[in-house]
Design a protein around this motif. Structure first.
Motif, mmCIF file in Angstrom:
data_model
loop_
_atom_site.group_PDB
_atom_site.id
_atom_site.type_symbol
_atom_site.label_atom_id
_atom_site.label_comp_id
_atom_site.label_asym_id
_atom_site.label_seq_id
_atom_site.Cartn_x
_atom_site.Cartn_y
_atom_site.Cartn_z
ATOM 1 N N SER A 156 -4.642 -69.880 15.243
ATOM 2 C CA SER A 156 -4.707 -68.704 14.369
ATOM 3 C C SER A 156 -5.591 -69.006 13.166
ATOM 4 N N VAL A 171 -1.717 -65.668 11.055
ATOM 5 C CA VAL A 171 -0.434 -66.180 10.585
ATOM 6 C C VAL A 171 -0.600 -67.658 10.270
ATOM 7 N N GLU A 226 4.582 -72.122 10.046
ATOM 8 C CA GLU A 226 5.754 -71.289 9.777
ATOM 9 C C GLU A 226 5.967 -70.231 10.850
ATOM 10 N N SER A 227 5.140 -70.244 11.891
ATOM 11 C CA SER A 227 5.242 -69.212 12.935
ATOM 12 C C SER A 227 5.368 -69.842 14.314
ATOM 13 N N GLU A 240 7.860 -70.147 16.447
ATOM 14 C CA GLU A 240 8.527 -69.369 17.482
ATOM 15 C C GLU A 240 7.638 -68.256 18.001
ATOM 16 N N LEU A 241 6.906 -67.589 17.083
ATOM 17 C CA LEU A 241 5.983 -66.525 17.487
ATOM 18 C C LEU A 241 4.891 -67.078 18.399
ATOM 19 N N LYS A 297 5.342 -57.520 17.162
ATOM 20 C CA LYS A 297 5.999 -58.485 16.284
ATOM 21 C C LYS A 297 5.531 -58.405 14.828
ATOM 22 N N THR A 298 4.248 -58.072 14.613
ATOM 23 C CA THR A 298 3.681 -58.177 13.255
ATOM 24 C C THR A 298 3.074 -56.884 12.726
#
Length: 562
Positions: free
Chosen positions: A492, A496, A500-501, A503-504, A546-547
């Motif tokens: 990414s 994001v 910190e992401s 799981e996504l 999700k976002t």
């Protein structure tokens, strides 16, 4: 739409400058002769990410290159001369005619682009006359915010076509500049003007524009009260403003320092041509400047529009190598923000105030006046020229519309006024006028050294990248056996924060894995394009769910056999 010009008709068109402020470029054509007036640029709006300039599409001129007799320049502002190097890349043979200051500015541009030695240049003034086989061109003096401003009269077998250039009727111009030549304008009007093409910039302002001397009086009152250094920011091309600020500073015992490449060039050209009367002993360099008392200093600089790399912006940000804001400094913005620049100007003002400077700006302080005439001057031009037909130029649509209303008040019937678009062709005879077709005259974007290689799709991608970010999917695939050998890995950038992401990203990887596997379930092996589409569709839907964002998806597939 095809163009149909009859043999006895004069064709008039704009390649730029209609429905916009900038990239002014107009053409007058009779049979096998074309006179081009101005070749400007437009500065990009904020949404044109990475674009340096906007220029005109010159293809009509390229197709008719053998007919072009001259490029005539009305004055030396960027929206009238900035496109010349790009035009010469396609049409190096065009002879250019311009007044002394405009010519000096053009020479500097051509030198930067290594075009000076190969370009035919001619200096002219209001008494010059260009004679061709069927067309001739004469000039009349106007006033604007830069010296040597000319209106253009193209004499055709069907009548006189007038292009005013940018103008206001300043009857008390600064310094040695002469007043506008009302007598010559009236003489042209008495001879019979077939078409008037007139500057519409200030069509929404119902007054006369104040004289440049009005600003000079304000500067005198302001400068007399300031105890510290004065940092004066204006357009480098506004020689009249530079002259008034310099003369006022010298009258108050201040020495003058100049910062910013274009301001330094303006100072050299203005002094050489006699528009700036500044003796050598009134000028100081940075070493002397730093040893002078604060009340003995005027700093002239670029950056009145908040341009990030201009001298004033670097001073405000504390990144200028030689000048830093000191307590007691006063910064004077002697210009109004160009549409689209207000945010940049306000940001620069805030930085200057935070650094401890006092900032003077805006109409309330009377430190700026426009170089364009208001409605009263536009009506005066119409009365002087008394045209049979009228075509407002140099303005956005609403300005052109208002200008046609003014023309009707001044005796031009509404059906004899033409609000045109870039590329429209107006065909005229002594007693007729009609729209004769249209040619392509779209914007062309200059990005770095590339001209025209940035299109709408590239700009769309840049907007997505700037607003939504980028997601890269990397996978190694064995197409022959329908297997995923490595990945998919997801990176990414601007979407994001990966740490910190987790799981996504993990969920996205699993969905991409299944999407690739699904493409191999058919009877025939999938193409690389089909796998790319499957990855993109799957991720777009999942990430938006999700976002609520749509990042750009960039699949990078490695063929295991490659």
């Amino acid at each position: 739409m095809a163009i149909h010009i009859k043999n006895n008709e004069v064709a008039v068109f704009a390649i730029g400058g209609l429905g916009e402020i900038g990239k002014n470029m107009y053409g007058i054509q009779f049979q096998d002769e074309i006179v081009v007036i101005d070749a400007g640029i437009k500065f990009p709006e904020d949404d044109l990410l990475g674009v340096d300039y906007v220029i005109s599409d010159y293809q009509y001129l390229v197709k008719n290159r053998s007919k072009i007799k001259a490029l005539v320049i009305t004055h030396g502002h960027e929206d009238h001369i900035g496109g010349i190097p790009f035009l010469l890349q396609q049409l190096p043979e065009i002879p250019i005619y311009a007044g002394p200051l405009a010519l000096a500015l053009i020479k500097s541009k051509l030198e930067e682009h290594n075009q000076l030695r190969t370009t035919e240049l001619h200096e002219l003034n209001e008494d010059s006359e260009l004679k061709f086989r069927k067309l001739s061109v004469t000039f009349f003096r106007t006033t604007h915010s830069i010296p040597d401003t000319l209106g253009v009269a193209v004499h055709t077998p069907q009548g006189i076509i007038i292009q005013t250039g940018d103008y206001k009727f300043d009857l008390t111009p600064v310094g040695d500049q002469p007043a506008p030549n009302l007598q010559r304008m009236a003489k042209l009007g008495s001879e019979g003007v077939l078409l008037l093409m007139s500057d519409s910039t200030n069509a929404e302002i119902p007054t006369f524009t104040k004289s440049e001397r009005f600003v000079g009086n304000s500067l005198r009152h302001i400068f007399e009260k300031i105890e510290g250094r004065i940092i004066f920011a204006t357009f480098a091309s506004n020689i009249s403003r530079i002259a008034q600020a310099s003369e006022t500073a010298m009258a108050n015992g201040r020495k003058i320092a100049v910062f910013g490449r274009s301001m330094e060039a303006a100072m050299v050209n203005g002094r050489e041509l006699g528009y700036l009367h500044i003796p050598d002993d009134a000028m100081v360099d940075v070493n002397t400047l730093n040893h002078l008392p604060a009340n003995k200093v005027l700093i002239l600089c670029t950056g009145s529009q908040g341009e990030p790399m201009a001298a004033l912006s670097r001073i405000a940000a504390g990144t200028h190598r030689q000048i830093h804001i000191q307590p007691g400094d006063t910064v004077v913005f002697s210009s109004n923000p160009i549409p689209g620049n207000t945010t940049s100007v306000n940001h620069t003002i805030n930085l200057l105030e935070e650094a401890g400077a006092h900032v003077i700006h805006g109409k309330v302080n009377n430190v700026h006046t426009s170089g364009h005439g208001g409605q009263e001057e536009q009506k005066l031009m119409l009365r002087l020229m008394k045209p049979e037909y009228f075509m407002p130029i140099h303005g956005e649509y609403r300005m052109l519309r208002i200008h046609t209303d003014l023309a009707e008040l001044c005796g031009v019937p509404k059906d004899r006024s033409f609000i045109m678009e870039n590329g429209d062709v107006l065909a005229l005879t002594k007693d007729s006028a009609r729209i004769a077709g249209h040619f392509a005259a779209d914007d062309v974007y200059v990005d770095g050294s590339g001209v025209g290689d940035v299109g709408s799709m590239v700009l769309k991608d840049r907007r997505v990248l700037s607003e939504e970010g980028l997601v890269v999917v990397v996978a190694t695939i064995d197409y022959q056996h329908g297997d995923i050998l490595a990945g998919p890995d997801i990176l990414s950038r601007g979407f994001v924060y990966m740490r910190e992401s987790g799981e996504l990203i993990s969920q996205a990887q699993r969905r991409v894995f299944r999407a690739i596997r699904t493409t191999f379930k058919g009877d025939t092996p999938p193409t690389e394009g089909a796998i790319r589409d499957a990855i993109t569709d799957t991720l777009q839907d999942f990430l938006f769910t999700k976002t609520e964002r749509h990042p750009m998806i960039l699949p990078m597939l490695v063929n295991a056999k490659a």
